[in-house]
Design a protein around this motif. Structure first.
Motif, PDB file in Angstrom:
ATOM      1  N   ARG A  98      26.068  10.620  19.610  1.00  0.00           N
ATOM      2  CA  ARG A  98      27.039  10.873  18.548  1.00  0.00           C
ATOM      3  C   ARG A  98      26.523  10.479  17.166  1.00  0.00           C
ATOM      4  O   ARG A  98      27.094  10.876  16.149  1.00  0.00           O
ATOM      5  CB  ARG A  98      28.340  10.123  18.840  1.00  0.00           C
ATOM      6  N   HIS A  99      25.432   9.718  17.116  1.00  0.00           N
ATOM      7  CA  HIS A  99      24.872   9.295  15.835  1.00  0.00           C
ATOM      8  C   HIS A  99      23.802  10.269  15.321  1.00  0.00           C
ATOM      9  O   HIS A  99      23.287  10.091  14.218  1.00  0.00           O
ATOM     10  CB  HIS A  99      24.251   7.900  15.964  1.00  0.00           C
ATOM     11  N   GLY A 100      23.445  11.276  16.104  1.00  0.00           N
ATOM     12  CA  GLY A 100      22.390  12.197  15.717  1.00  0.00           C
ATOM     13  C   GLY A 100      22.913  13.555  15.319  1.00  0.00           C
ATOM     14  O   GLY A 100      24.062  13.707  14.887  1.00  0.00           O
ATOM     15  N   SER A 101      22.069  14.564  15.481  1.00  0.00           N
ATOM     16  CA  SER A 101      22.426  15.925  15.076  1.00  0.00           C
ATOM     17  C   SER A 101      23.033  16.695  16.246  1.00  0.00           C
ATOM     18  O   SER A 101      22.530  17.748  16.655  1.00  0.00           O
ATOM     19  CB  SER A 101      21.186  16.649  14.536  1.00  0.00           C
ATOM     20  N   SER A 102      24.103  16.180  16.775  1.00  0.00           N
ATOM     21  CA  SER A 102      24.787  16.839  17.887  1.00  0.00           C
ATOM     22  C   SER A 102      25.857  17.784  17.347  1.00  0.00           C
ATOM     23  O   SER A 102      26.410  17.572  16.268  1.00  0.00           O
ATOM     24  CB  SER A 102      25.413  15.799  18.820  1.00  0.00           C
ATOM     25  N   PHE A 103      26.152  18.820  18.118  1.00  0.00           N
ATOM     26  CA  PHE A 103      27.191  19.763  17.703  1.00  0.00           C
ATOM     27  C   PHE A 103      27.812  20.438  18.918  1.00  0.00           C
ATOM     28  O   PHE A 103      27.264  20.419  20.016  1.00  0.00           O
ATOM     29  CB  PHE A 103      26.632  20.820  16.735  1.00  0.00           C
ATOM     30  N   ARG A 104      28.971  21.037  18.683  1.00  0.00           N
ATOM     31  CA  ARG A 104      29.704  21.740  19.745  1.00  0.00           C
ATOM     32  C   ARG A 104      30.146  23.103  19.222  1.00  0.00           C
ATOM     33  O   ARG A 104      30.586  23.225  18.078  1.00  0.00           O
ATOM     34  CB  ARG A 104      30.923  20.927  20.183  1.00  0.00           C
ATOM     35  N   VAL A 105      30.018  24.118  20.058  1.00  0.00           N
ATOM     36  CA  VAL A 105      30.457  25.468  19.704  1.00  0.00           C
ATOM     37  C   VAL A 105      31.431  25.956  20.774  1.00  0.00           C
ATOM     38  O   VAL A 105      31.111  25.948  21.958  1.00  0.00           O
ATOM     39  CB  VAL A 105      29.274  26.449  19.604  1.00  0.00           C
ATOM     40  N   GLU A 106      32.621  26.353  20.340  1.00  0.00           N
ATOM     41  CA  GLU A 106      33.621  26.929  21.238  1.00  0.00           C
ATOM     42  C   GLU A 106      33.638  28.430  20.989  1.00  0.00           C
ATOM     43  O   GLU A 106      34.019  28.886  19.919  1.00  0.00           O
ATOM     44  CB  GLU A 106      34.988  26.302  20.977  1.00  0.00           C
ATOM     45  N   MET A 107      33.189  29.178  21.999  1.00  0.00           N
ATOM     46  CA  MET A 107      32.993  30.626  21.856  1.00  0.00           C
ATOM     47  C   MET A 107      34.315  31.379  21.994  1.00  0.00           C
ATOM     48  O   MET A 107      34.548  32.110  22.944  1.00  0.00           O
ATOM     49  CB  MET A 107      32.013  31.129  22.924  1.00  0.00           C
ATOM     50  N   GLY A 108      35.199  31.183  21.041  1.00  0.00           N
ATOM     51  CA  GLY A 108      36.483  31.865  21.088  1.00  0.00           C
ATOM     52  C   GLY A 108      36.696  32.699  19.851  1.00  0.00           C
ATOM     53  O   GLY A 108      35.760  33.094  19.159  1.00  0.00           O
ATOM     54  N   SER A 109      37.945  32.974  19.546  1.00  0.00           N
ATOM     55  CA  SER A 109      38.292  33.722  18.350  1.00  0.00           C
ATOM     56  C   SER A 109      39.447  32.990  17.652  1.00  0.00           C
ATOM     57  O   SER A 109      40.586  33.023  18.143  1.00  0.00           O
ATOM     58  CB  SER A 109      38.714  35.157  18.708  1.00  0.00           C
ATOM     59  N   PRO A 110      39.185  32.270  16.569  1.00  0.00           N
ATOM     60  CA  PRO A 110      37.880  32.211  15.908  1.00  0.00           C
ATOM     61  C   PRO A 110      36.870  31.380  16.692  1.00  0.00           C
ATOM     62  O   PRO A 110      37.225  30.646  17.611  1.00  0.00           O
ATOM     63  CB  PRO A 110      38.194  31.557  14.569  1.00  0.00           C
ATOM     64  N   LEU A 111      35.623  31.495  16.279  1.00  0.00           N
ATOM     65  CA  LEU A 111      34.547  30.733  16.878  1.00  0.00           C
ATOM     66  C   LEU A 111      34.503  29.372  16.163  1.00  0.00           C
ATOM     67  O   LEU A 111      34.347  29.309  14.952  1.00  0.00           O
ATOM     68  CB  LEU A 111      33.234  31.490  16.696  1.00  0.00           C
ATOM     69  N   HIS A 112      34.689  28.297  16.933  1.00  0.00           N
ATOM     70  CA  HIS A 112      34.783  26.957  16.348  1.00  0.00           C
ATOM     71  C   HIS A 112      33.445  26.230  16.489  1.00  0.00           C
ATOM     72  O   HIS A 112      32.888  26.159  17.577  1.00  0.00           O
ATOM     73  CB  HIS A 112      35.872  26.139  17.042  1.00  0.00           C
ATOM     74  N   VAL A 113      32.971  25.671  15.376  1.00  0.00           N
ATOM     75  CA  VAL A 113      31.761  24.856  15.365  1.00  0.00           C
ATOM     76  C   VAL A 113      32.142  23.462  14.890  1.00  0.00           C
ATOM     77  O   VAL A 113      32.770  23.312  13.841  1.00  0.00           O
ATOM     78  CB  VAL A 113      30.690  25.440  14.428  1.00  0.00           C
ATOM     79  N   VAL A 331      28.071  33.497  23.873  1.00  0.00           N
ATOM     80  CA  VAL A 331      28.859  34.606  24.420  1.00  0.00           C
ATOM     81  C   VAL A 331      29.807  35.061  23.318  1.00  0.00           C
ATOM     82  O   VAL A 331      30.598  34.272  22.804  1.00  0.00           O
ATOM     83  CB  VAL A 331      29.664  34.185  25.663  1.00  0.00           C
ATOM     84  N   MET A 332      29.723  36.336  22.948  1.00  0.00           N
ATOM     85  CA  MET A 332      30.585  36.875  21.905  1.00  0.00           C
ATOM     86  C   MET A 332      31.077  38.246  22.296  1.00  0.00           C
ATOM     87  O   MET A 332      30.299  39.086  22.778  1.00  0.00           O
ATOM     88  CB  MET A 332      29.832  36.968  20.566  1.00  0.00           C
ATOM     89  N   ASP A 333      32.364  38.459  22.073  1.00  0.00           N
ATOM     90  CA  ASP A 333      32.969  39.760  22.340  1.00  0.00           C
ATOM     91  C   ASP A 333      32.666  40.226  23.767  1.00  0.00           C
ATOM     92  O   ASP A 333      32.440  41.418  24.013  1.00  0.00           O
ATOM     93  CB  ASP A 333      32.473  40.793  21.331  1.00  0.00           C
ATOM     94  N   GLY A 334      32.659  39.281  24.706  1.00  0.00           N
ATOM     95  CA  GLY A 334      32.403  39.604  26.107  1.00  0.00           C
ATOM     96  C   GLY A 334      30.952  39.850  26.450  1.00  0.00           C
ATOM     97  O   GLY A 334      30.621  40.154  27.595  1.00  0.00           O
ATOM     98  N   MET A 335      30.048  39.700  25.464  1.00  0.00           N
ATOM     99  CA  MET A 335      28.627  39.935  25.702  1.00  0.00           C
ATOM    100  C   MET A 335      27.876  38.615  25.769  1.00  0.00           C
ATOM    101  O   MET A 335      28.020  37.763  24.890  1.00  0.00           O
ATOM    102  CB  MET A 335      28.027  40.815  24.594  1.00  0.00           C
ATOM    103  N   GLY A 336      27.070  38.449  26.807  1.00  0.00           N
ATOM    104  CA  GLY A 336      26.226  37.280  26.922  1.00  0.00           C
ATOM    105  C   GLY A 336      24.912  37.493  26.197  1.00  0.00           C
ATOM    106  O   GLY A 336      24.685  38.504  25.524  1.00  0.00           O
ATOM    107  N   TRP A 337      24.015  36.537  26.369  1.00  0.00           N
ATOM    108  CA  TRP A 337      22.734  36.532  25.657  1.00  0.00           C
ATOM    109  C   TRP A 337      21.948  37.823  25.858  1.00  0.00           C
ATOM    110  O   TRP A 337      21.521  38.465  24.890  1.00  0.00           O
ATOM    111  CB  TRP A 337      21.936  35.319  26.115  1.00  0.00           C
ATOM    112  N   ALA A 338      21.758  38.242  27.099  1.00  0.00           N
ATOM    113  CA  ALA A 338      20.946  39.432  27.375  1.00  0.00           C
ATOM    114  C   ALA A 338      21.591  40.680  26.773  1.00  0.00           C
ATOM    115  O   ALA A 338      20.901  41.537  26.203  1.00  0.00           O
ATOM    116  CB  ALA A 338      20.754  39.605  28.879  1.00  0.00           C
ATOM    117  N   GLU A 339      22.913  40.788  26.883  1.00  0.00           N
ATOM    118  CA  GLU A 339      23.610  41.974  26.343  1.00  0.00           C
ATOM    119  C   GLU A 339      23.557  41.986  24.820  1.00  0.00           C
ATOM    120  O   GLU A 339      23.385  43.050  24.204  1.00  0.00           O
ATOM    121  CB  GLU A 339      25.054  41.975  26.818  1.00  0.00           C
TER     122      GLU A 339
END
Length: 397
Positions: A98-113, A331-339
């Motif tokens: 928690r003291h470093g460069s940690s982050f969290r991304v919630e892949m929703g709408s809106p996309l929360h960082v 994951v965005m708009d139902g598409m994963g990394w490969a898509e």
């Protein structure tokens, strides 16, 4: 429904027996820093994002596509960095927890960082290492690509330049703006539609060591020049190479980068600060040059090779951690990394096939700014300056 906000004077006159109201008053209904990238996304943030300053708008209680907040992310210190992903939530934890460069991304709408306090103090690192990667693939969901490239209007001709990082693209752009009176759209990233229309993405220019040759003495103050000599060395190809080398070791490299860039900020200037120029909203791209440091050459590039090389150049811009471990969880708009990657490639292919000529331009003496205008003339673009496309909108930078 009408929402009433108490004034500062009302808040001061409130009874002392009601301290519980303070957290509610401090919690904003919208985020202080908001950016509207036309046709792409609105970004709301608790921290300033200087790279998006061109798109800054007054804060309003309207929906955002991406929201950035500051909060506690991660746990105690750990021996290695790690990425965990489950139920649409990705958490990146560095060694310092928690003291470093940690982050969290919630892949929703809106996309929360959510970024930790250290990243919040170094917004350049937060933007470059996290938010721009998300913007890249958010663009794909809108049928666009965020291509690592520069874009100018030179005499009515839409021209894009692509290159590996630290080749000499920024210096070439500055010379073309100054010597050819070109109109500016972007230096580092360009939004491109499937029909070959490029849209402005005017991030501040990073002035590395070899870019100094394109800046004239009176472009900067004496104090700025003194700072720039140190900054340009640290943020040059050599400095980046050292960072990438350290990234291969078991070190909290993003935290180290955040601290370093807080102490010695990257040398960033808007194009208009370095040379008088206009910024244009959009232009139809006619010519694309992949510039490289090599023996003098000019050669056409076939569509398949152009797509492959342009995507490689774009990936090269995201070579710094944690992109390699974090991006595959997107994951965005139902598409994963490969898509998302496959769709990005298809959008680029359609854009190039819309009528963009792609050529390789090699030089061993940084003379791309001398050769490109002549190549445009030889390519039959003499009259284009008198036939500007109706979809170009010049704006004063």
């Amino acid at each position: 429904m009408t929402i009433t906000f108490p004034t500062r004077s009302a808040a001061r006159s409130a009874p002392r027996s009601a301290p519980a109201a303070a957290p509610t008053l401090r919690k904003p209904l919208w985020l202080d820093y908001q950016y509207d990238i036309p046709g792409l996304v609105r970004v709301g943030s608790q921290i300033p994002l200087p790279e998006l300053e061109y798109f800054r708008i007054p804060a309003r209680p309207e929906p955002n596509g991406i929201e950035v907040r500051v909060g506690e992310v991660g746990g105690p210190m750990r021996a290695h960095s790690q990425v965990t992903s489950a139920d649409g939530v990705t958490v990146y934890e560095e060694h310092l927890g928690r003291h470093g460069s940690s982050f969290r991304v919630e892949m929703g709408s809106p996309l929360h960082v959510t970024v930790g306090p250290l990243l919040a103090k170094s917004p350049h690192v937060a933007y470059t290492n996290i938010i721009e990667a998300l913007l890249r693939f958010y663009a794909v969901t809108k049928g666009k690509i965020l291509l690592h490239s520069a874009c100018l209007d030179i005499g009515g001709v839409g021209v894009m330049l692509s290159a590996r990082t630290d080749t000499g693209k920024t210096g070439t752009i500055l010379r073309l703006l100054r010597e050819q009176r070109a109109t500016f759209l972007s230096d580092d990233m360009t939004i491109v539609d499937t029909d070959g229309l490029a849209r402005t993405f005017p991030k501040p220019l990073t002035i590395s060591q070899h870019t100094l040759r394109a800046i004239e003495a009176d472009d900067l103050t004496a104090k700025e020049w003194r700072k720039l000599r140190l900054q340009s060395r640290l943020h040059s190809k050599e400095g980046r190479g050292i960072g990438l080398w350290l990234a291969k070791s078991n070190l909290p490299i993003m935290a180290m980068n955040a601290v370093t860039q807080r102490i010695v900020p990257p040398p960033k200037y808007t194009a208009g600060r370095l040379v008088p120029c206009l910024t244009m909203d959009s232009v139809r791209v006619r010519e694309l040059f992949i510039i490289e440091r090599s023996a003098h050459c000019l050669e056409p590039i076939e569509l398949d090779d152009a797509v492959s090389e342009l995507l490689e150049n774009t990936d090269d811009a995201y070579g710094f951690p944690p992109f390699a471990t974090f991006a595959p969880t997107i994951v965005m708009d139902g598409m994963g990394w490969a898509e998302l990657r496959a769709r990005e490639e298809q959008i680029l292919r359609e854009a190039l096939a819309s009528g963009i000529r792609v050529r390789r331009l090699g030089s061993d003496c940084f003379d791309w700014a001398d050769r490109i205008p002549q190549l445009l003339l030889e390519g039959g673009h003499q009259q284009v300056a008198h036939e500007r496309a109706a979809d170009t909108v010049p704006l004063v930078s």
